[in-house]
Design a protein around this motif. Structure first.
Motif, short mmCIF file in Angstrom:
data_model
loop_
_atom_site.label_atom_id
_atom_site.label_comp_id
_atom_site.label_asym_id
_atom_site.label_seq_id
_atom_site.Cartn_x
_atom_site.Cartn_y
_atom_site.Cartn_z
N LEU A 1 1.93 -102.56 143.91
CA LEU A 1 1.77 -101.02 143.84
C LEU A 1 0.49 -101.28 142.62
N THR A 2 0.03 -100.25 142.64
CA THR A 2 -1.93 -100.11 141.76
C THR A 2 -1.86 -98.37 141.48
N PHE A 3 -1.78 -98.45 140.14
CA PHE A 3 -2.50 -96.51 140.53
C PHE A 3 -3.22 -96.19 138.37
N THR A 4 -3.76 -95.52 138.67
CA THR A 4 -4.79 -95.14 137.26
C THR A 4 -4.27 -93.87 136.93
N PHE A 5 -4.30 -93.80 135.11
CA PHE A 5 -4.29 -92.71 133.88
C PHE A 5 -5.29 -92.36 132.99
N GLN A 6 -5.22 -91.96 132.84
CA GLN A 6 -6.01 -91.54 131.28
C GLN A 6 -4.94 -90.85 130.17
N VAL A 7 -5.29 -91.54 129.98
CA VAL A 7 -4.98 -91.03 127.81
C VAL A 7 -6.70 -90.99 126.76
N CYS A 8 -5.81 -90.28 125.68
CA CYS A 8 -7.07 -89.61 124.56
C CYS A 8 -5.90 -89.08 123.65
N LYS A 9 -6.88 -89.48 122.60
CA LYS A 9 -6.13 -88.88 121.49
C LYS A 9 -6.36 -87.85 120.72
N TYR A 10 -5.05 -87.46 120.23
CA TYR A 10 -4.15 -86.35 120.65
C TYR A 10 -4.97 -85.55 118.25
N ASN A 11 -5.15 -85.02 117.85
CA ASN A 11 -5.70 -84.86 116.44
C ASN A 11 -4.81 -83.58 115.77
N GLY B 1 8.92 -99.67 126.10
CA GLY B 1 9.81 -99.89 124.89
C GLY B 1 9.43 -98.50 123.51
N ILE B 2 8.01 -98.03 123.85
CA ILE B 2 7.28 -97.45 122.41
C ILE B 2 6.53 -96.69 122.94
N SER B 3 6.42 -94.97 122.25
CA SER B 3 6.04 -94.05 122.87
C SER B 3 4.30 -93.95 122.86
N SER B 4 3.98 -93.01 123.52
CA SER B 4 2.71 -92.94 123.54
C SER B 4 2.11 -91.76 122.32
N LYS B 5 3.33 -90.83 122.11
CA LYS B 5 3.43 -90.14 120.66
C LYS B 5 2.91 -90.59 119.34
N GLN B 6 3.98 -92.29 119.74
CA GLN B 6 3.87 -92.61 118.33
C GLN B 6 2.34 -92.33 118.24
N TYR B 7 1.65 -93.09 118.72
CA TYR B 7 -0.04 -94.15 118.54
C TYR B 7 -0.68 -92.67 118.41
N ASN B 8 -0.34 -91.20 119.12
CA ASN B 8 -1.13 -90.23 118.94
C ASN B 8 -1.66 -89.77 120.15
N ALA C 1 -5.93 -79.27 115.25
CA ALA C 1 -5.07 -77.95 116.05
C ALA C 1 -5.46 -79.18 117.95
N GLY C 2 -5.21 -80.15 117.82
CA GLY C 2 -5.37 -80.83 119.15
C GLY C 2 -6.43 -81.02 120.33
N GLN C 3 -7.66 -80.97 119.52
CA GLN C 3 -8.87 -81.00 119.77
C GLN C 3 -8.70 -82.90 119.59
N ASP C 4 -10.05 -82.98 121.02
CA ASP C 4 -9.98 -85.14 120.76
C ASP C 4 -10.15 -85.18 119.59
N ALA C 5 -10.02 -86.30 119.78
CA ALA C 5 -10.56 -87.35 118.85
C ALA C 5 -10.97 -88.34 118.94
#
Length: 280
Positions: free
Chosen positions: A61-71, A10-17, A75-79
């Motif tokens: 069912l199993t699958f993978t995905f990757q996430v990074c922090k949006y700063n 129930g929590i959006s990833s955008k909430q944690y950047n 200007a949106g660079q990885d942090a």
């Protein structure tokens, strides 16, 4: 449209950047298992033909995905993700129970995964810049949004339900039966002509509320009181009055129309999810 956002528990990833990404050109959202069916067969002596006796999915069912922090400040660079941020993210993403995962992408709005997530840090120069997430679902496929229907019947009423499942077979809906107020007790019956299931509950009391969920039946008139370690209520014969023919909603390859007939003075509410075979 490329997916950048997801929700978990129930929590959006955008909430944690956090946004979805790919490290070193890796493919995010790659399927590693699922949809593999195993057949049980036998061959009679002096026969050259194997007969099927059963079939079942052998893998979740199993699958993978990757996430990074949006700063946003850069200007949106990885942090890099600090140790305290990482601890908080792992507390959210890595839980002991199955939770609902959804990817916010056009065409995937109504696909949900009931799953657990494991996480590995993606390190650059000794700092954590993202996470490799492995999703393990509770089924060989995802699920739809919650579907609902309500049937009100003073005597007998029939409705048609369309099963949009991506899997041939049957599912068990959650059911709430609210008995009406006739002069005395009554028998309530719910039948599905497509699946051949006919669920019956005898001696229902006026105003009684009966819940059927996860192959369990409960009633407002026969409840277990944990503090007293005993059952209390007026429908003492509930477990003998139920025929244990659990109602299902289903489909065959040639038919998706479920003809549901309710007999009795009652209102029946149902909710369910159907299998969805798709992965981002």
């Amino acid at each position: 449209m490329y997916c950048t956002e997801f929700t978990f528990d129930g929590i959006s990833s955008k909430q944690y950047n956090l946004i979805l990404c790919s490290f070193d050109g890796g493919q995010s959202g790659e399927i590693t298992a699922g949809n593999h069916i195993e057949f049980t067969t036998f061959k009679a002596p002096n026969s050259s033909q194997w007969m099927k006796t059963g079939a079942s999915y052998s893998e979740q069912l199993t699958f993978t995905f990757q996430v990074c922090k949006y700063n946003r400040a850069m200007a949106g660079q990885d942090a890099p993700i600090s140790e305290r941020e990482l601890a908080f993210l792992l507390r959210w993403l890595v839980q002991k129970d199955y939770k609902w995962l959804q990817f916010i992408q056009e065409g995937y709005e109504n696909i949900f995964y009931h799953c657990q997530i494991s996480a590995e840090r993606y390190m650059i120069g000794g700092q954590c810049y993202g996470l490799n997430l492995t999703v393990t679902c509770d089924a060989p496929y995802g699920w739809s949004e919650i579907l609902t229907t309500s049937i009100s019947s003073s005597t007998t009423k029939t409705v048609r339900l369309y099963d949009s499942s991506d899997e041939i077979g049957e599912i068990y809906p959650n059911i709430m039966i609210c008995a009406g107020n006739p002069s005395g007790t009554q028998d309530i019956q719910i039948e599905n002509s497509l699946t051949g299931r006919c669920m019956q509950i005898r001696n229902c009391l006026p105003g009684e509320k009966i819940s059927i969920k996860n192959m369990r039946i409960d009633s407002s008139e026969w409840k277990f009181e944990e503090s007293e370690n005993l059952y209390r209520g007026h429908h003492e014969t509930l477990y003998h009055d139920f025929n244990y023919d659990w109602l299902t909603i289903g489909n065959t390859f040639g038919s998706r129309e479920n003809l549901i007939t309710v007999t009795g003075n009652c209102t029946v509410s149902m909710d369910w999810r159907v299998p969805r075979k798709a992965v981002v």
